[in-house]
Design a protein around this motif. Structure first.
Motif, PDB file in Angstrom:
ATOM      1  N   GLU A 270       0.765  -1.209  -0.045  1.00 35.74           N
ATOM      2  CA  GLU A 270      -0.086   0.031  -0.068  1.00 35.74           C
ATOM      3  C   GLU A 270       0.823   1.192  -0.063  1.00 35.74           C
TER       4      GLU A 270
ATOM      5  N   ARG B  24       1.849   1.753  -3.424  1.00 37.62           N
ATOM      6  CA  ARG B  24       0.872   2.541  -4.227  1.00 37.62           C
ATOM      7  C   ARG B  24       0.681   4.037  -4.028  1.00 37.62           C
TER       8      ARG B  24
ATOM      9  N   ALA C 273       3.509   5.832  -5.838  1.00 33.78           N
ATOM     10  CA  ALA C 273       3.124   5.931  -7.128  1.00 33.78           C
ATOM     11  C   ALA C 273       1.938   7.000  -7.501  1.00 33.78           C
ATOM     12  N   ARG C 274       1.085   7.067  -6.664  1.00 31.33           N
ATOM     13  CA  ARG C 274      -0.135   8.037  -6.686  1.00 31.33           C
ATOM     14  C   ARG C 274       0.614   9.418  -6.523  1.00 31.33           C
TER      15      ARG C 274
ATOM     16  N   ASP D 100      -6.617   7.071  -7.500  1.00 29.13           N
ATOM     17  CA  ASP D 100      -5.818   5.785  -7.821  1.00 29.13           C
ATOM     18  C   ASP D 100      -6.187   5.092  -9.112  1.00 29.13           C
ATOM     19  N   LEU D 101      -7.373   5.095  -9.059  1.00 23.96           N
ATOM     20  CA  LEU D 101      -8.043   4.427 -10.225  1.00 23.96           C
ATOM     21  C   LEU D 101      -7.704   5.200 -11.800  1.00 23.96           C
TER      22      LEU D 101
ATOM     23  N   VAL E 298      -4.850   6.995 -11.932  1.00 25.50           N
ATOM     24  CA  VAL E 298      -3.287   6.581 -12.070  1.00 25.50           C
ATOM     25  C   VAL E 298      -3.215   5.444 -12.509  1.00 25.50           C
ATOM     26  N   ASP E 299      -3.947   4.404 -12.314  1.00 24.68           N
ATOM     27  CA  ASP E 299      -3.856   3.090 -12.677  1.00 24.68           C
ATOM     28  C   ASP E 299      -4.352   2.779 -14.008  1.00 24.68           C
ATOM     29  N   ALA E 300      -5.326   3.636 -14.473  1.00 22.34           N
ATOM     30  CA  ALA E 300      -5.814   3.714 -15.887  1.00 22.34           C
ATOM     31  C   ALA E 300      -4.818   4.194 -16.952  1.00 22.34           C
TER      32      ALA E 300
ATOM     33  N   GLU F 129      -1.517   4.433 -16.327  1.00 23.86           N
ATOM     34  CA  GLU F 129      -0.384   3.593 -16.223  1.00 23.86           C
ATOM     35  C   GLU F 129      -0.612   2.586 -17.294  1.00 23.86           C
ATOM     36  N   ALA F 130      -1.817   2.116 -17.374  1.00 22.18           N
ATOM     37  CA  ALA F 130      -2.290   0.730 -18.342  1.00 22.18           C
ATOM     38  C   ALA F 130      -2.348   1.240 -19.573  1.00 22.18           C
TER      39      ALA F 130
END
Length: 148
Positions: free
Chosen positions: A94, A97, A100-101, A127-128, A130-132, A134-135
């Motif tokens: 965590e 994460r 990263a955020r 976070d969503l 950031v993840d999106a 990154e993907a």
């Protein structure tokens, strides 16, 4: 981002955070059953805005702590993520994460940072995002479109 001058003695960023923590701890003793419906709604909504703003403040401090390598050099942790995980009592990974955020909010996701600071997004929603991002595929133009 800006640099603020604090005129009051002890009004450093750490002092401001300590004062907020003390004030919130006082609210731990409030008799909530004696509060009005409107007060309860305002408190819960205000705390959500506080969590979003706190995530932005945390992001700035974490990015700088990472740049200075404080976790390894001064605090003797394996990484900044490990330090955050330990200090905050988080689940494994965590802290990484959150870092990263923090990096994303302090870098390419400035608009997400602004929305978080305004209370329009929660830390989980950020976070969503950031993840999106990154993907996304690796092309710079595609990534630019995903951020904007």
């Amino acid at each position: 981002m800006s640099i603020h001058r604090h005129d009051a003695p002890g009004a450093t960023p750490a002092g401001v955070v300590a004062e907020l923590v003390d004030r919130l701890r006082e609210l731990g003793e409030v008799l909530w059953s004696a509060q009005s419906d409107d007060t309860l709604v305002e408190v819960v909504e205000g705390l959500q805005s506080l969590a979003s703003a706190a995530a932005v403040v945390e992001a700035g401090a974490l990015v700088e702590a990472e740049a200075r390598d404080l976790a390894r050099e001064r605090l003797h942790f394996g990484s900044t993520g490990d330090w955050v995980t330990h200090m905050a009592g988080l689940r494994k990974g965590e802290g990484k994460r959150r870092l990263a955020r923090a990096k994303a909010l302090s870098g390419p996701l400035g608009r997400t940072r602004e929305a978080l600071l305004a209370g329009a997004l929660s830390p989980g929603q950020a976070d969503l995002v950031v993840d999106a991002v990154e993907a996304l595929p690796g092309g710079e133009w595609t990534r630019w479109r995903g951020r904007n």
